[in-house]
Design an enzyme around this catalytic site. Sequence first.
Site, PDB file in Angstrom:
ATOM      1  N   CYS A 123      72.716  10.948  12.027  1.00 17.78           N
ATOM      2  CA  CYS A 123      73.570  10.105  12.872  1.00 17.78           C
ATOM      3  C   CYS A 123      73.382   8.623  12.566  1.00 17.78           C
ATOM      4  CB  CYS A 123      73.258  10.375  14.342  1.00 17.78           C
ATOM      5  SG  CYS A 123      74.185   9.316  15.458  1.00 17.78           S
ATOM      6  N   ASN A 159      79.947  13.839   8.901  1.00 23.26           N
ATOM      7  CA  ASN A 159      80.597  12.604   8.528  1.00 23.26           C
ATOM      8  C   ASN A 159      79.599  11.739   7.744  1.00 23.26           C
ATOM      9  OD1 ASN A 159      82.380  10.386   8.667  1.00 23.26           O
ATOM     10  ND2 ASN A 159      81.238   9.641  10.426  1.00 23.26           N
ATOM     11  N   SER A 199      74.500  18.942  21.810  1.00 20.67           N
ATOM     12  CA  SER A 199      74.395  18.795  20.357  1.00 20.67           C
ATOM     13  C   SER A 199      73.272  19.697  19.884  1.00 20.67           C
ATOM     14  CB  SER A 199      74.098  17.332  20.000  1.00 20.67           C
ATOM     15  OG  SER A 199      75.187  16.532  20.361  1.00 20.67           O
ATOM     16  N   LEU A 200      73.631  20.869  19.423  1.00 25.93           N
ATOM     17  CA  LEU A 200      72.625  21.865  19.057  1.00 25.93           C
ATOM     18  C   LEU A 200      72.185  21.677  17.602  1.00 25.93           C
ATOM     19  CD1 LEU A 200      71.170  24.287  20.325  1.00 25.93           C
ATOM     20  CD2 LEU A 200      73.002  25.740  19.455  1.00 25.93           C
ATOM     21  N   HIS A 201      73.125  21.866  16.704  1.00 28.87           N
ATOM     22  CA  HIS A 201      72.973  21.532  15.278  1.00 28.87           C
ATOM     23  C   HIS A 201      71.940  22.349  14.493  1.00 28.87           C
ATOM     24  CE1 HIS A 201      75.634  18.377  16.333  1.00 28.87           C
ATOM     25  NE2 HIS A 201      74.756  17.483  16.710  1.00 28.87           N
ATOM     26  N   GLY A 203      75.260   6.282  21.832  1.00 30.12           N
ATOM     27  CA  GLY A 203      74.168   6.413  22.792  1.00 30.12           C
ATOM     28  C   GLY A 203      73.944   7.811  23.325  1.00 30.12           C
ATOM     29  N   GLU A 204      72.787   7.975  23.964  1.00 29.58           N
ATOM     30  CA  GLU A 204      72.443   9.242  24.602  1.00 29.58           C
ATOM     31  C   GLU A 204      72.640   9.049  26.111  1.00 29.58           C
ATOM     32  OE1 GLU A 204      71.642  12.552  24.117  1.00 29.58           O
ATOM     33  OE2 GLU A 204      71.615  12.403  26.288  1.00 29.58           O
ATOM     34  N   SER A 238      78.116  14.646  26.591  1.00 27.64           N
ATOM     35  CA  SER A 238      77.459  15.230  25.416  1.00 27.64           C
ATOM     36  C   SER A 238      76.023  14.742  25.334  1.00 27.64           C
ATOM     37  CB  SER A 238      78.220  14.834  24.154  1.00 27.64           C
ATOM     38  OG  SER A 238      77.537  15.316  23.012  1.00 27.64           O
ATOM     39  N   CYS A 242      68.265  10.932  15.382  1.00 25.31           N
ATOM     40  CA  CYS A 242      68.733  12.140  14.694  1.00 25.31           C
ATOM     41  C   CYS A 242      69.069  11.730  13.265  1.00 25.31           C
ATOM     42  CB  CYS A 242      69.956  12.716  15.395  1.00 25.31           C
ATOM     43  SG  CYS A 242      69.652  13.089  17.132  1.00 25.31           S
ATOM     44  N   GLU A 275      82.244   0.730  21.115  1.00 26.26           N
ATOM     45  CA  GLU A 275      83.608   1.194  20.885  1.00 26.26           C
ATOM     46  C   GLU A 275      84.048   2.190  21.943  1.00 26.26           C
ATOM     47  OE1 GLU A 275      83.383   3.044  17.103  1.00 26.26           O
ATOM     48  OE2 GLU A 275      83.821   1.215  16.023  1.00 26.26           O
ATOM     49  N   CYS A 298      83.752   7.569  17.308  1.00 25.26           N
ATOM     50  CA  CYS A 298      83.037   6.741  18.267  1.00 25.26           C
ATOM     51  C   CYS A 298      81.664   6.307  17.795  1.00 25.26           C
ATOM     52  CB  CYS A 298      82.827   7.525  19.551  1.00 25.26           C
ATOM     53  SG  CYS A 298      84.026   7.158  20.775  1.00 25.26           S
ATOM     54  N   CYS A 338      87.084   8.580  24.650  1.00 27.76           N
ATOM     55  CA  CYS A 338      85.681   8.747  24.270  1.00 27.76           C
ATOM     56  C   CYS A 338      84.939   7.461  24.589  1.00 27.76           C
ATOM     57  CB  CYS A 338      85.591   9.055  22.785  1.00 27.76           C
ATOM     58  SG  CYS A 338      83.894   9.097  22.216  1.00 27.76           S
ATOM     59  N   CYS A 385      71.156   3.798  19.874  1.00 31.60           N
ATOM     60  CA  CYS A 385      70.532   4.979  20.481  1.00 31.60           C
ATOM     61  C   CYS A 385      69.069   5.000  20.074  1.00 31.60           C
ATOM     62  CB  CYS A 385      71.241   6.248  19.995  1.00 31.60           C
ATOM     63  SG  CYS A 385      70.627   7.755  20.762  1.00 31.60           S
TER      64      CYS A 385
HETATM   65  N1  SAH Z   1      73.947  11.230  21.975  1.00 33.86           N
HETATM   66  C1  SAH Z   1      74.851  12.240  22.359  1.00 33.86           C
HETATM   67  C2  SAH Z   1      76.312  11.829  22.332  1.00 33.86           C
HETATM   68  C3  SAH Z   1      76.793  10.951  21.210  1.00 33.86           C
HETATM   69  S1  SAH Z   1      76.886  11.599  19.607  1.00 33.86           S
HETATM   70  C4  SAH Z   1      74.643  13.478  21.547  1.00 33.86           C
HETATM   71  O1  SAH Z   1      73.909  13.430  20.576  1.00 33.86           O
HETATM   72  O2  SAH Z   1      75.197  14.508  21.918  1.00 33.86           O
HETATM   73  C5  SAH Z   1      78.348  12.578  19.612  1.00 33.86           C
HETATM   74  C6  SAH Z   1      78.269  13.746  18.616  1.00 33.86           C
HETATM   75  O3  SAH Z   1      78.395  13.293  17.260  1.00 33.86           O
HETATM   76  C7  SAH Z   1      76.976  14.521  18.679  1.00 33.86           C
HETATM   77  O4  SAH Z   1      77.217  15.897  18.700  1.00 33.86           O
HETATM   78  C8  SAH Z   1      76.314  14.114  17.405  1.00 33.86           C
HETATM   79  O5  SAH Z   1      75.349  15.023  17.009  1.00 33.86           O
HETATM   80  C9  SAH Z   1      77.482  14.015  16.466  1.00 33.86           C
HETATM   81  N2  SAH Z   1      77.205  13.291  15.228  1.00 33.86           N
HETATM   82  C10 SAH Z   1      76.327  12.296  15.041  1.00 33.86           C
HETATM   83  N3  SAH Z   1      76.351  11.905  13.747  1.00 33.86           N
HETATM   84  C11 SAH Z   1      77.263  12.651  13.121  1.00 33.86           C
HETATM   85  C12 SAH Z   1      77.743  12.698  11.785  1.00 33.86           C
HETATM   86  N4  SAH Z   1      77.287  11.877  10.872  1.00 33.86           N
HETATM   87  N5  SAH Z   1      78.695  13.591  11.485  1.00 33.86           N
HETATM   88  C13 SAH Z   1      79.185  14.412  12.434  1.00 33.86           C
HETATM   89  N6  SAH Z   1      78.771  14.410  13.716  1.00 33.86           N
HETATM   90  C14 SAH Z   1      77.813  13.552  14.053  1.00 33.86           C
HETATM   91 FE1  SF4 Z   2      71.577   9.383  19.507  1.00 33.70          FE
HETATM   92 FE2  SF4 Z   2      73.331  11.400  19.746  1.00 33.70          FE
HETATM   93 FE3  SF4 Z   2      73.113   9.998  17.448  1.00 33.70          FE
HETATM   94 FE4  SF4 Z   2      71.148  11.626  18.146  1.00 33.70          FE
HETATM   95  S1  SF4 Z   2      73.276  12.232  17.647  1.00 33.70           S
HETATM   96  S2  SF4 Z   2      70.884   9.522  17.388  1.00 33.70           S
HETATM   97  S3  SF4 Z   2      71.161  11.412  20.374  1.00 33.70           S
HETATM   98  S4  SF4 Z   2      73.802   9.223  19.418  1.00 33.70           S
END
Ligand code: SAH
Ligand code: SF4
Length: 390
Positions: free
Chosen positions: A136, A316, A239-241, A185-186, A217, A133, A109, A359, A122, A129
Site C-alpha cells: 500500500c 495497483n 482487508s484480508l489479503h 488511513g485506517e 474498511s 502494509c 482525497e 483513493c 469514498c 496511515c
Molecule cells: N486502511 C483501510 C482502508 C483503506 S485502504 C484498509 O486497509 O482496509 C482501502 C483498500 O485498498 C484496502 O483493502 C487496501 O488493502 C487496498 N489497497 C491498498 N494498496 C493497494 C494496492 N496497491 N493495490 C490494490 N489495493 C490496495
Molecule cells: Fe493503512 Fe489500509 Fe494502506 Fe494498510 S492498506 S497501510 S491499513 S491504508
Amino acid sequence: MSQTGHSAAFAASDVRADGRTNLVGLSREELAAEFDKLSLPKFRVKQVWQWIYNRGVTDFDTMTNLAKPLRERLAEQFVIERPKVSQSLQSVDGTAKWLLAFEDGNEVETVHIPAADRGTLCISSQVGCTLTCKFCHTGTQRLVRNLSPMEIVSQVMLSRDAFGEWPSPTDGSRQITNIVLMGMGEPLYNYENVAKAMKIVMDPEGISMSKRKITLSTSGVVPQMRQCGEELNVNLAVSLHAVTDEIRDDIMPINKKYPLKELIQACRDYPNVNNARRITFEYVMLKGINDSDTDARGLVKLLKGIPAKINLIPFNPWPGSGYECSDPLRISKFADILAAAGLSAPVRQARGEDILAACGQLKSESERLRKSERAVLSEQHLAAQVAAVN
Ligand code: SAH
Ligand code: SF4
C-alpha cells in the site's frame, strides 16, 4: 511521529485563530453545550443543526427562522466552514475526485464513483496511515495525522455542495447514495472521530445516510471492530489479503497484533450480519504471493459459515513496491475456485483511471511525481473495489 502508535496523532482543532468555533463536526450534544453557554433554548439546536446538515448552509444570515440579532450573535461566536477544495477533477467516465487542503497544509482525497443505480463516495479517515502494509502506497507516507470529525464529515458535505444536493433529497434522486471509508488511513485507528462523523452523517434530521449504505474498511483492528459493530453497525469490509498468518504477517504487520484467528472471530461476532448483509473481504491479487489455487481453497475454508462477499482487487502498482499484479488468467482461476464453493467474487472493471481516482494511494506522493512517472501508477483498483462492495 510514531509509525506504529495507535491513535496516530492530534486532529485539527475546531477553534479558529479568531476564537470562533466551527460548528461543523460537533455532535448534537456538543452543539447543545455551546448553545447552553449562550443560554439559548433547546429548539435552537435542532434548527441550526437542520440548517447545517439538511440545508447545507454556511452563513448564519440564511437562517431565516432565526431573528437577525440572534444570527449576528451566532456569527460572532461561530463559523460554519468546510476545508478548501484545492483541486477538483472529473473523469471521462463520470468519476470525480476532490483534493481537500487543510489549514496545516495537509491534504486528502475524496472520490465519487457514479453507477447506474447508485453513487458511491469514498472518504478518507487519516492523512497517511501508521500501518505499513507492504503493498500500500499510503502506508509509505511519513507524515500521519488523524482527521477531525469536521474534516471527515466535510468530505460528504463538499461533495453534496458539488452536486447541489441540499436540502437532503428524499425522492431517490441522490447522487451520493453510499459512503465507503476506503480512502486514506485506517478508520479504526481514528475510531472516535470516525464514529462521531458517521453519527452526524446518519442523523435523520441532517445528511440522513442509513448505516446500511455506509461501509467501513479495516485492515483488522479487532477491538475497534467490536466497538464499531456495537455502536455504529455500519457495513464492514475487511482487508484480508492472505489466508495464512505467515503470509499475512509479512504483508500486513497488523496481523502480528491481531492474527487471523482473532480477526475471523471478530467477523463472526460482528452484529447483524446475514445473507442480505454480508461482510466484504477485500483480497488484493499479488503475483506469486497470495494467488495460488491453494490460497483460494484456503480462503473458502477460512470464511466457511460467514455471510461473505469477496472483492478481488487487482494490485495497483507503484514505484518501488516490489510487487506485481497477478495475471488475469490467474485471477479468473482464483475466482472460479471461489465461485465453485458458492462465494461471490467479482473482479470489476476499473473506473476513473484518467484522473488517478484510487483513493488516497497517491495523494501527496503524486504531487512530487512527474507526469511520466504518474502514468506508471494506474489507479484503477479503488473504483473496482467500491463497485464490488456495494
Ligand atoms: N486502511 C483501510 C482502508 C483503506 S485502504 C484498509 O486497509 O482496509 C482501502 C483498500 O485498498 C484496502 O483493502 C487496501 O488493502 C487496498 N489497497 C491498498 N494498496 C493497494 C494496492 N496497491 N493495490 C490494490 N489495493 C490496495
Ligand atoms: Fe493503512 Fe489500509 Fe494502506 Fe494498510 S492498506 S497501510 S491499513 S491504508
